[in-house]
Design an enzyme around this catalytic site. Structure first.
Site, PDB file in Angstrom:
ATOM      1  CB  ALA A   1     151.834  63.888  46.628  1.00 16.39           C
TER       2      ALA A   1
ATOM      3  CB  ALA B   1     146.264  63.252  47.591  1.00 14.41           C
ATOM      4  CD  GLU B   2     148.983  58.094  43.157  1.00 16.00           C
ATOM      5  OE1 GLU B   2     148.807  57.244  42.265  1.00 16.00           O
ATOM      6  OE2 GLU B   2     149.534  59.180  42.954  1.00 16.00           O
ATOM      7  CD  GLN B   3     147.140  53.971  50.483  1.00 17.23           C
ATOM      8  OE1 GLN B   3     148.032  53.921  49.664  1.00 17.23           O
ATOM      9  NE2 GLN B   3     146.597  52.900  51.004  1.00 17.23           N
TER      10      GLN B   3
ATOM     11  CB  SER C   1     144.921  54.688  44.710  1.00 12.30           C
ATOM     12  OG  SER C   1     145.700  55.520  43.895  1.00 12.30           O
TER      13      SER C   1
END
Length: 119
Positions: free
Chosen positions: A35, A38-40, A43
């Site tokens: 997660a 993925a968020e890094q 974003s």
């Protein structure tokens, strides 16, 4: 986390992350580490898109499906846009192991907001 960005582009942002140091107690890559990767990636790509409007991107929703375990080596995440708008972005992030097998599929939606005055 050891994340390294290897390709910077709004249309395809790629990064890697070692499994070592990111395992859960049973020796598998932690789902939370997937997660974070993925968020890094999503974003950063969203922020690049938002910058053309002199705006910032903030996470709105993240969902992850964990398909198979990674126990060692490095995983690679590839973020590609599903939607690039003026108020939101949505990216699909596919995480694969060193054999190219999909370990996780994530979807990140970011909200595009004006920069704070003076920022």
């Amino acid at each position: 986390m050891g994340i390294e960005i290897t390709q910077w582009d709004v249309q395809e942002l790629i990064g890697t992350m070692p499994v070592k140091g990111n395992r859960q107690p049973f020796g598998l890559l932690h789902g939370g580490a997937n997660a974070v990767l993925a968020e890094q990636l999503g974003s950063l790509a969203s922020a690049m898109h938002a910058s053309q409007f002199n705006c910032i991107a903030v996470g709105l929703e993240l969902s992850c499906t964990h398909h198979r375990a990674a126990r060692e080596g490095t995983v690679t995440g590839v973020a590609r846009p599903i939607h690039l708008g003026r108020s939101t972005t949505t990216y699909e992030i596919v995480v694969t192991d060193e054999e190219g097998k999909r370990t996780c599929t994530a979807r990140l939606t970011c909200l595009i907001r004006p920069k704070a005055p003076g920022a």
